[in-house]
Enzyme design. Structure first.
Site: not given
Length: 390
Positions: A110, A133, A159, A255, A279
């Site tokens: 992440s 992100y 994402t 995603k 999520h």
């Protein structure tokens, strides 16, 4: 080494993790937004789907091996990107990446990890993916993409469903913040977790390794809090996806797709895969579960793009059901976090073993010996969701 042979299901790992991980970090991983309805539905909606048991079928020579975006994997499972993994257990991302490498499944790091891309790269296998992100600071994003390339990441997972943050009541009640608030309740709770505390004292990795020291104006935890609050970009759009795809230049996974129309846009974007995901029920409460959304999305895109799903997978049977409904691959988040919080690297390995064995055994009971031949004919008609959109 701890004997984990009596740990027989993911729930066993969850119980131990809840006991060993400080409440604020356990609740961060194990909660959803608002009423938590979607979070609960993700798991519950697998249960009504029934399997067709077949007999007198040769069960020898079974294989769960397949490919995800062209990469060989031991089973159609990858470890999902989860923020603050290194707060479930010291050096958590490194330990999980190592377990994934040894098992033969991909690991996704992440953006909001505790261990940095560079740290994890030293321990990850060929299936080392990075999740991105989109922040307002585009210069930071470009450098983050370049760092992922330099670290040898073979796919980028973008994402799309965190432009703004869904409210998670438990995080507010626990005072989860950056840095965490040292309330009396938190301090008392920490005192009951000596194993966790000793682990954290023994590592230097206690901040967001991909951000602190890399983003402008973020040199420590105190400055990180205001930066993250301002940085998630509500203006994210499909033009940004095109820009990121071009900058990255490799395999791209989108995603957060929950709608057939968005799935078509994802396929048209030229991405290699999409992930049906809400999520983990942490954003839009009241959305359908991922497994219920899956059939419409598979129907909408056909073979134009690989369709994966995440949300609620707690067993190998869940993986098999998702595969039967058209998901080429699945991602596990909480399942591996429970293992990590409970027993570190050995716990992640145990979670993967549990899922793999149940997947392999259930597939055989359904009369199949190759995961690549599984389709909805292994499911009992009338018990599973079907496409409802034209």
């Amino acid at each position: 080494m701890t004997d984990l042979s009596k740990i027989t299901c993911i729930e066993d790992l969850r119980v131990v993790a809840q006991r060993r991980v400080p409440r604020m970090f356990y609740d961060y991983a194990d909660s959803g937004s608002y009423t938590q309805g979607t979070y609960r539905a993700n798991e519950a909606d697998f249960a009504p789907i029934q399997l067709r048991q077949r007999v007198a079928v040769n069960m020898t020579g079974r294989s769960t091996r397949t490919t995800l975006v062209g990469q060989d994997v031991a089973m159609p499972v990858a470890i999902a990107p989860t923020g603050l993994t290194g707060m479930q257990h010291a050096d958590g991302e490194i330990l999980a990446a190592r377990a994934a490498r040894n098992f033969g499944v991909p690991f996704t790091l992440s953006t909001m990890s505790i261990c940095s891309i560079e740290d994890v790269a030293q321990h990850a296998g060929p299936g080392f993916w990075f999740q991105l992100y989109v922040m307002r600071d585009r210069d930071f994003i470009e450098r983050l993409i370049d760092r992922a390339k330099a670290a040898g990441c073979t796919a980028l997972q973008l994402t799309l469903d965190l432009q703004i943050l869904g409210q998670r009541h438990k995080d507010i009640k626990n005072g989860l913040s950056t840095p965490p608030k040292p309330t009396l309740a938190n301090l008392i709770n920490l005192a009951t977790k000596p194993r966790w505390c000793l682990g954290m004292l023994g590592t230097r990795r206690r901040s967001f390794g991909n951000i602190v020291g890399h983003a402008k104006g973020v040199g420590d935890l105190s400055s990180l809090s205001s930066w993250t609050a301002e940085q998630f970009d509500p203006e994210l759009n499909w033009g940004d996806v095109e820009w990121i795809k071009k900058r990255w230049g490799g395999k791209l996974i989108l995603k957060g797709i929950m709608d057939a129309e968005d799935a078509r846009l994802a396929a048209d974007s030229g991405a290699d895969a999409l992930v049906v995901s809400n999520h983990g029920g942490r954003q839009l409460d009241g959305a359908p579960s991922s497994i219920r959304a899956l059939p419409d999305i598979v129907q909408a895109v056909g073979r134009d793009i690989e369709v994966w799903m995440d949300g609620g997978i707690r067993s190998g049977q869940d993986v098999l059901k998702a595969r039967a409904l058209g998901a080429r691959g699945t991602l596990i988040g909480r399942s591996f976090l429970y293992g990590l919080g409970a027993f570190g690297e050995a716990g992640v390995t145990r979670a993967l073993q549990i899922i793999h064995k149940e997947l392999d055994t259930t597939m055989a009971f359904c009369g199949r010996t190759d995961i690549n031949t599984v389709d909805d004919s292994i499911l009992l008609p009338g018990t599973y969701p079907v496409p409802v959109l034209g």
